[in-house]
Design an enzyme around this catalytic site. Sequence first.
Site, PDB file in Angstrom:
ATOM      1  N   LYS A 262       0.846  -1.198   0.000  1.00  0.00           N
ATOM      2  CA  LYS A 262       0.000   0.000   0.000  1.00  0.00           C
ATOM      3  C   LYS A 262       0.879   1.246   0.000  1.00  0.00           C
ATOM      4  O   LYS A 262       1.686   1.441   0.906  1.00  0.00           O
ATOM      5  CB  LYS A 262      -0.912  -0.009   1.240  1.00  0.00           C
ATOM      6  CG  LYS A 262      -1.710   1.291   1.447  1.00  0.00           C
ATOM      7  CD  LYS A 262      -2.658   1.181   2.640  1.00  0.00           C
ATOM      8  CE  LYS A 262      -3.337   2.525   2.933  1.00  0.00           C
ATOM      9  NZ  LYS A 262      -4.231   2.462   4.113  1.00  0.00           N
ATOM     10  N   LYS A 274     -10.411  12.516   8.409  1.00  0.00           N
ATOM     11  CA  LYS A 274      -9.934  12.123   9.738  1.00  0.00           C
ATOM     12  C   LYS A 274      -9.894  13.340  10.653  1.00  0.00           C
ATOM     13  O   LYS A 274      -9.968  14.470  10.180  1.00  0.00           O
ATOM     14  CB  LYS A 274      -8.508  11.559   9.628  1.00  0.00           C
ATOM     15  CG  LYS A 274      -8.385  10.200   8.982  1.00  0.00           C
ATOM     16  CD  LYS A 274      -6.933   9.732   9.002  1.00  0.00           C
ATOM     17  CE  LYS A 274      -6.724   8.423   8.276  1.00  0.00           C
ATOM     18  NZ  LYS A 274      -7.403   7.278   8.910  1.00  0.00           N
ATOM     19  N   ARG A 348      -7.745  -0.544   0.811  1.00  0.00           N
ATOM     20  CA  ARG A 348      -8.269  -1.754   0.147  1.00  0.00           C
ATOM     21  C   ARG A 348      -8.670  -1.453  -1.284  1.00  0.00           C
ATOM     22  O   ARG A 348      -8.608  -2.326  -2.155  1.00  0.00           O
ATOM     23  CB  ARG A 348      -9.428  -2.327   0.980  1.00  0.00           C
ATOM     24  CG  ARG A 348     -10.616  -1.426   1.093  1.00  0.00           C
ATOM     25  CD  ARG A 348     -11.522  -1.804   2.263  1.00  0.00           C
ATOM     26  NE  ARG A 348     -10.999  -1.339   3.556  1.00  0.00           N
ATOM     27  CZ  ARG A 348     -11.601  -1.544   4.719  1.00  0.00           C
ATOM     28  NH1 ARG A 348     -12.729  -2.227   4.779  1.00  0.00           N
ATOM     29  NH2 ARG A 348     -11.067  -1.093   5.825  1.00  0.00           N
TER      30      ARG A 348
HETATM   31  N1  BES Z   1      -4.364   4.223   6.964  1.00  0.00           N
HETATM   32  C1  BES Z   1      -5.515   3.926   7.743  1.00  0.00           C
HETATM   33  C2  BES Z   1      -5.240   2.867   8.829  1.00  0.00           C
HETATM   34  C3  BES Z   1      -4.306   3.260   9.927  1.00  0.00           C
HETATM   35  C4  BES Z   1      -4.796   3.811  11.090  1.00  0.00           C
HETATM   36  C5  BES Z   1      -2.952   3.024   9.830  1.00  0.00           C
HETATM   37  C6  BES Z   1      -3.942   4.138  12.112  1.00  0.00           C
HETATM   38  C7  BES Z   1      -2.109   3.358  10.857  1.00  0.00           C
HETATM   39  C8  BES Z   1      -2.595   3.917  12.000  1.00  0.00           C
HETATM   40  C9  BES Z   1      -6.627   3.390   6.851  1.00  0.00           C
HETATM   41  O1  BES Z   1      -6.659   3.898   5.561  1.00  0.00           O
HETATM   42  C10 BES Z   1      -7.903   3.788   7.486  1.00  0.00           C
HETATM   43  O2  BES Z   1      -8.159   4.957   7.563  1.00  0.00           O
HETATM   44  N2  BES Z   1      -8.674   2.810   7.908  1.00  0.00           N
HETATM   45  C11 BES Z   1      -9.936   3.071   8.521  1.00  0.00           C
HETATM   46  C12 BES Z   1     -10.912   2.076   7.965  1.00  0.00           C
HETATM   47  C13 BES Z   1     -12.351   2.368   8.337  1.00  0.00           C
HETATM   48  C14 BES Z   1     -12.808   3.658   7.709  1.00  0.00           C
HETATM   49  C15 BES Z   1     -13.219   1.217   7.869  1.00  0.00           C
HETATM   50  C16 BES Z   1      -9.764   2.865  10.024  1.00  0.00           C
HETATM   51  O3  BES Z   1      -9.027   1.975  10.445  1.00  0.00           O
HETATM   52  O4  BES Z   1     -10.347   3.633  10.771  1.00  0.00           O
HETATM   53 ZN    ZN Z   2      -4.899   4.576   4.800  1.00  0.00          ZN
HETATM   54 MN    MN Z   3      -7.736   5.707   5.434  1.00  0.00          MN
END
Ligand code: BES
Ligand code: ZN
Ligand code: MN
Length: 492
Positions: A262, A274, A348
Amino acid sequence: MEIRFKDQSPERIKTDLLTIPVKERGLNEPIIRRLDRYLGGKLSERVKRRNFIGAEGSVLLHPTEGRLPAAHVLLLGMGKEHEIESHFWRRSGAQTRKEAAGIWAEEIAFFLPPTSDLARIAGPLTEGFLLASYQFNKYRSDNKRSFALRALTIVKSGLRANEAADRAVRIARNLTPGVFLARDLINEPPSMTTATYLAEQAKRHCRGPRISVEIWDKKKIQAMKLAGLLAVNRGSQEEPRFIIIRYRPVGRPKKKTALIGKGVTFDSGGLSLKTSKSMETMKLDMAGAAAIIGAMSVLPVLRLPIEVTGYIPSTDNLPSGSAQKPGDIIRYLNGKTVEVLNTDAEGRLILADALALAAREKPDCMVNLATLTGACMVALGTQVAGIFGNDRPLVDTLIRCGREAGEDLWELPLVKEYREDIKSSVADIKNIGSSHGGAITAALFLQEFVAQIPWAHLDIAGPAFAEKDILTCPKGGTGFGVLTLLNFLSSL
Ligand code: BES
Ligand code: ZN
Ligand code: MN
């Protein structure tokens, strides 16, 4: 840093720092008593005062005040014997390096008991030393004179020329630059590390005989119909890139492996924005890509007899008037349609393109690395990555290779029933699950794109980035995955 082996008794070694590993409650060893005699009993005095018993991870530093040719003695707690494995030696190397920096000791001697297995220890020990020496100082104005080790001497009595140990040290020296490259790429600020920059760096570092890098620009990505990557990139001012790194051995390859990483160079969440706090470290979101670039950059020196192809979809994830919107639907190369309900589940979306593309080449196995979910971090914390897979031997091998590399992987299940959670009312699937088991539903989503190829997915959201200094790495990108991958590729 020079690394050498020597047969010498500890009381004769002239060095800045003499490190002696001590088993828990093993302070009666002859070597310690002998040194204590030279030191006029002051070592055992300090041991008592500090209540040092040799518990794992504990240290005791003692200045010799001219009573020994070594300026300092460092006792390193090894814990109970059954806990002693290769990662112990990696941590010992790192810990010694840290103590050395504290007293500016540029020459170090590391004493090994006569019965110890040098060939098994030399590799992880040097690796620990090297890993702990990483610094990212290019943006500091006060980086004038930073501490650098001159020499490490591994001392053992009765030591003979040991080819296996020499080889282990050589390998450790060859691997760590891959880890450092990954760390550098992650630590670089996100406005610098664009998809274009990442592609350039891949080209620059994956160079040599048998390795090549192909970079797809936006036009090519459109032509190849990488719908997920284009959808995530829509909010951005920066062009996306799709990076393909190919390593081919001389002669017929024993195996064909695909690595997918990724490469989200900054994850704001997109329109599903975020919070400021959770955005602070989101330059880390290309750590999967960094691990693959780092690992593949050292393949030319390792000369492995296998074919390895790295696939890296890269873009940032930003909101704007042209950004993809919750409710949008993506149609993928393999015919699947995905309803995007949360633009922050972008990893994803771009990995789907890469997995589908990689699967078409019918490799023997595919391994993807991604900072995919906060949920995985909630489950396993910052030291352990989650691993999922559709092939038992592949998952077991990766877990074992990770363990040897000092990178812990813990298997999480691909619960079939949870597939219901990613069903969409308007498309085949959606890009988020319910409020539970987020790491699993993300993995199930990826599985939709791997066809029947043996596949493993490593969710490295936790260990990709150290939020504070750890033994083998300062705060920042850790390069997690590089050593596991290289171990794994070497095992094929
Ligand atoms: N890059 C983030 C995941 C992440 C979070 C990596 C904290 C490292 C530290 C990923 O793209 C993300 O935002 N995932 C979301 C998914 C959700 C929206 C289903 C998450 O984990 O909140
Ligand atoms: Zn991400
Ligand atoms: Mn994300």
